[in-house]
Design a protein around this motif. Sequence first.
Motif, PDB file in Angstrom:
ATOM      1  N   THR A 106      82.115  47.608  66.121  1.00 59.18           N
ATOM      2  CA  THR A 106      82.994  46.486  66.421  1.00 59.18           C
ATOM      3  C   THR A 106      82.394  45.214  65.826  1.00 59.18           C
ATOM      4  OG1 THR A 106      81.873  46.002  68.521  1.00 59.18           O
ATOM      5  CG2 THR A 106      83.771  47.527  68.615  1.00 59.18           C
ATOM      6  N   GLU A 107      83.219  44.199  65.617  1.00 55.83           N
ATOM      7  CA  GLU A 107      82.724  42.918  65.090  1.00 55.83           C
ATOM      8  C   GLU A 107      81.699  42.292  66.032  1.00 55.83           C
ATOM      9  OE1 GLU A 107      83.142  41.407  62.107  1.00 55.83           O
ATOM     10  OE2 GLU A 107      84.278  43.192  61.511  1.00 55.83           O
ATOM     11  N   ASP A 108      81.883  42.488  67.337  1.00 54.49           N
ATOM     12  CA  ASP A 108      80.981  41.885  68.329  1.00 54.49           C
ATOM     13  C   ASP A 108      79.934  42.868  68.845  1.00 54.49           C
ATOM     14  OD1 ASP A 108      82.694  43.520  69.795  1.00 54.49           O
ATOM     15  OD2 ASP A 108      82.970  42.063  71.412  1.00 54.49           O
ATOM     16  N   THR A 109      79.636  43.892  68.051  1.00 52.17           N
ATOM     17  CA  THR A 109      78.652  44.889  68.462  1.00 52.17           C
ATOM     18  C   THR A 109      77.354  44.200  68.897  1.00 52.17           C
ATOM     19  OG1 THR A 109      77.674  47.024  67.855  1.00 52.17           O
ATOM     20  CG2 THR A 109      77.636  45.315  66.162  1.00 52.17           C
ATOM     21  N   GLN A 110      76.704  44.774  69.870  1.00 47.69           N
ATOM     22  CA  GLN A 110      75.430  44.231  70.365  1.00 47.69           C
ATOM     23  C   GLN A 110      74.416  45.356  70.409  1.00 47.69           C
ATOM     24  OE1 GLN A 110      75.216  41.274  73.570  1.00 47.69           O
ATOM     25  NE2 GLN A 110      73.891  42.721  74.644  1.00 47.69           N
ATOM     26  N   TRP A 111      73.287  45.145  69.758  1.00 51.79           N
ATOM     27  CA  TRP A 111      72.222  46.139  69.720  1.00 51.79           C
ATOM     28  C   TRP A 111      70.998  45.585  70.421  1.00 51.79           C
ATOM     29  CZ3 TRP A 111      71.692  48.845  64.321  1.00 51.79           C
ATOM     30  CH2 TRP A 111      72.928  49.373  63.943  1.00 51.79           C
ATOM     31  N   THR A 112      70.533  46.298  71.435  1.00 54.91           N
ATOM     32  CA  THR A 112      69.319  45.921  72.150  1.00 54.91           C
ATOM     33  C   THR A 112      68.244  46.956  71.864  1.00 54.91           C
ATOM     34  OG1 THR A 112      70.582  44.833  73.890  1.00 54.91           O
ATOM     35  CG2 THR A 112      68.305  45.455  74.411  1.00 54.91           C
ATOM     36  N   PHE A 113      67.174  46.521  71.241  1.00 53.11           N
ATOM     37  CA  PHE A 113      65.992  47.345  71.042  1.00 53.11           C
ATOM     38  C   PHE A 113      65.063  46.999  72.196  1.00 53.11           C
ATOM     39  CE2 PHE A 113      67.875  46.667  66.892  1.00 53.11           C
ATOM     40  CZ  PHE A 113      67.939  47.959  66.389  1.00 53.11           C
ATOM     41  N   VAL A 114      64.999  47.869  73.170  1.00 53.09           N
ATOM     42  CA  VAL A 114      64.301  47.591  74.419  1.00 53.09           C
ATOM     43  C   VAL A 114      62.854  47.178  74.140  1.00 53.09           C
ATOM     44  CG1 VAL A 114      63.551  48.574  76.622  1.00 53.09           C
ATOM     45  CG2 VAL A 114      65.831  49.110  75.721  1.00 53.09           C
ATOM     46  N   GLY A 115      62.484  46.026  74.695  1.00 55.11           N
ATOM     47  CA  GLY A 115      61.139  45.499  74.541  1.00 55.11           C
ATOM     48  C   GLY A 115      60.920  44.731  73.251  1.00 55.11           C
ATOM     49  N   GLU A 116      61.967  44.615  72.415  1.00 59.90           N
ATOM     50  CA  GLU A 116      61.792  43.937  71.134  1.00 59.90           C
ATOM     51  C   GLU A 116      62.780  42.805  70.911  1.00 59.90           C
ATOM     52  OE1 GLU A 116      61.448  46.456  67.726  1.00 59.90           O
ATOM     53  OE2 GLU A 116      60.307  47.957  68.830  1.00 59.90           O
ATOM     54  N   GLN A 117      64.059  43.143  70.713  1.00 58.00           N
ATOM     55  CA  GLN A 117      65.038  42.128  70.350  1.00 58.00           C
ATOM     56  C   GLN A 117      66.449  42.614  70.631  1.00 58.00           C
ATOM     57  OE1 GLN A 117      65.509  41.408  66.123  1.00 58.00           O
ATOM     58  NE2 GLN A 117      64.756  43.459  65.625  1.00 58.00           N
ATOM     59  N   THR A 118      67.377  41.670  70.621  1.00 61.52           N
ATOM     60  CA  THR A 118      68.803  41.973  70.747  1.00 61.52           C
ATOM     61  C   THR A 118      69.527  41.316  69.581  1.00 61.52           C
ATOM     62  OG1 THR A 118      68.699  42.129  73.153  1.00 61.52           O
ATOM     63  CG2 THR A 118      70.866  41.737  72.195  1.00 61.52           C
ATOM     64  N   ARG A 148      84.106  51.434  72.161  1.00 58.36           N
ATOM     65  CA  ARG A 148      85.321  50.748  72.576  1.00 58.36           C
ATOM     66  C   ARG A 148      86.354  50.935  71.465  1.00 58.36           C
ATOM     67  NH1 ARG A 148      83.653  45.468  72.971  1.00 58.36           N
ATOM     68  NH2 ARG A 148      84.553  44.920  70.974  1.00 58.36           N
ATOM     69  N   ASP A 149      87.477  51.495  71.833  1.00 58.06           N
ATOM     70  CA  ASP A 149      88.578  51.699  70.878  1.00 58.06           C
ATOM     71  C   ASP A 149      88.124  52.435  69.616  1.00 58.06           C
ATOM     72  OD1 ASP A 149      90.298  50.326  72.626  1.00 58.06           O
ATOM     73  OD2 ASP A 149      89.738  48.393  71.742  1.00 58.06           O
ATOM     74  N   GLY A 150      87.291  53.464  69.801  1.00 56.94           N
ATOM     75  CA  GLY A 150      86.872  54.290  68.672  1.00 56.94           C
ATOM     76  C   GLY A 150      85.793  53.699  67.788  1.00 56.94           C
ATOM     77  N   LYS A 151      85.158  52.613  68.251  1.00 54.95           N
ATOM     78  CA  LYS A 151      84.072  51.991  67.474  1.00 54.95           C
ATOM     79  C   LYS A 151      82.847  51.779  68.358  1.00 54.95           C
ATOM     80  CE  LYS A 151      86.758  49.916  63.892  1.00 54.95           C
ATOM     81  NZ  LYS A 151      86.273  49.736  62.554  1.00 54.95           N
ATOM     82  N   MET A 152      81.704  51.681  67.714  1.00 55.80           N
ATOM     83  CA  MET A 152      80.443  51.489  68.428  1.00 55.80           C
ATOM     84  C   MET A 152      80.304  50.016  68.798  1.00 55.80           C
ATOM     85  SD  MET A 152      78.056  54.165  66.283  1.00 55.80           S
ATOM     86  CE  MET A 152      78.193  53.258  64.754  1.00 55.80           C
ATOM     87  N   ALA A 153      80.355  49.733  70.106  1.00 55.94           N
ATOM     88  CA  ALA A 153      80.360  48.352  70.596  1.00 55.94           C
ATOM     89  C   ALA A 153      78.997  47.896  71.091  1.00 55.94           C
ATOM     90  CB  ALA A 153      81.392  48.203  71.718  1.00 55.94           C
ATOM     91  N   GLU A 154      78.168  48.835  71.521  1.00 55.32           N
ATOM     92  CA  GLU A 154      76.883  48.433  72.105  1.00 55.32           C
ATOM     93  C   GLU A 154      75.868  49.556  71.955  1.00 55.32           C
ATOM     94  OE1 GLU A 154      75.183  46.949  76.460  1.00 55.32           O
ATOM     95  OE2 GLU A 154      77.337  47.199  76.136  1.00 55.32           O
ATOM     96  N   LEU A 155      74.649  49.169  71.633  1.00 54.79           N
ATOM     97  CA  LEU A 155      73.532  50.106  71.516  1.00 54.79           C
ATOM     98  C   LEU A 155      72.385  49.621  72.380  1.00 54.79           C
ATOM     99  CD1 LEU A 155      71.722  52.337  70.189  1.00 54.79           C
ATOM    100  CD2 LEU A 155      71.255  50.661  68.373  1.00 54.79           C
ATOM    101  N   THR A 156      71.824  50.542  73.153  1.00 58.84           N
ATOM    102  CA  THR A 156      70.555  50.313  73.824  1.00 58.84           C
ATOM    103  C   THR A 156      69.612  51.363  73.241  1.00 58.84           C
ATOM    104  OG1 THR A 156      71.644  49.544  75.825  1.00 58.84           O
ATOM    105  CG2 THR A 156      69.335  50.192  76.020  1.00 58.84           C
ATOM    106  N   ALA A 157      68.587  50.919  72.518  1.00 60.53           N
ATOM    107  CA  ALA A 157      67.703  51.824  71.782  1.00 60.53           C
ATOM    108  C   ALA A 157      66.286  51.762  72.329  1.00 60.53           C
ATOM    109  CB  ALA A 157      67.706  51.453  70.308  1.00 60.53           C
ATOM    110  N   PHE A 158      65.746  52.944  72.581  1.00 61.39           N
ATOM    111  CA  PHE A 158      64.355  53.103  72.982  1.00 61.39           C
ATOM    112  C   PHE A 158      63.680  53.829  71.822  1.00 61.39           C
ATOM    113  CE2 PHE A 158      67.012  53.073  76.703  1.00 61.39           C
ATOM    114  CZ  PHE A 158      66.337  52.269  77.612  1.00 61.39           C
ATOM    115  N   VAL A 159      62.738  53.175  71.155  1.00 66.82           N
ATOM    116  CA  VAL A 159      62.073  53.748  69.985  1.00 66.82           C
ATOM    117  C   VAL A 159      60.576  53.616  70.185  1.00 66.82           C
ATOM    118  CG1 VAL A 159      61.844  53.656  67.479  1.00 66.82           C
ATOM    119  CG2 VAL A 159      64.025  52.999  68.538  1.00 66.82           C
ATOM    120  N   ILE A 160      59.876  54.759  70.059  1.00 64.88           N
ATOM    121  CA  ILE A 160      58.423  54.727  70.230  1.00 64.88           C
ATOM    122  C   ILE A 160      57.756  55.579  69.149  1.00 64.88           C
ATOM    123  CG2 ILE A 160      58.455  54.331  72.715  1.00 64.88           C
ATOM    124  CD1 ILE A 160      57.739  57.325  73.037  1.00 64.88           C
TER     125      ILE A 160
END
Length: 115
Positions: free
Chosen positions: A29-41, A101-113
Motif C-alpha cells: 500500500t502507499e501508506d505501508t509501514q515497516w517496523t524492524f523491531v529494535g531498530e527503526q520504523t 489490506r485490500d490485497g496489498k501489504m500494509a504493515e510489516l513487523t520484522a524480527f531479524v537476528i
Amino acid sequence: MKADNKTILEQANAAISTGNNEGFLAHCTEDTQWTFVGEQTLRGKEAVRAWMVTAYEKPPVFQARQFIAEGDFVTALGTITLPDKDGQATEYAYCDVWRFRDGKMAELTAFVIKP
C-alpha cells in the motif's frame, strides 16, 4: 481468481529476490509501514523504496521455511542472506508478520537476528 495473501507475499518475495524492487513495492500500500523491531520504523512506500536502495544493494536470498496465514495476516519464518557492512554474505533468521489490506501489504513487523 483473486490471489490469497500468502500467494501475494510469495510473489513479492520472488520479485525482490531478482532485484525487482518496484515489482515488490507494487504489492504494498502507499501508506505501508515497516517496523524492524529494535531498530527503526519506515512509514510509506517512498521511505521503504529509499531503504531498499541501500539494504538490498544486492538482492536478498530468502529461504522461507514456514508460512502461517490467518485473516489479514501472514507470518513468514525463515532465513535471509544479505551482504554485511564488509560485503560478505551473511545469513540472518527472520520472522516477518505482514498485515494485508485490500490485497496489498500494509504493515510489516520484522524480527531479524544473526544466529
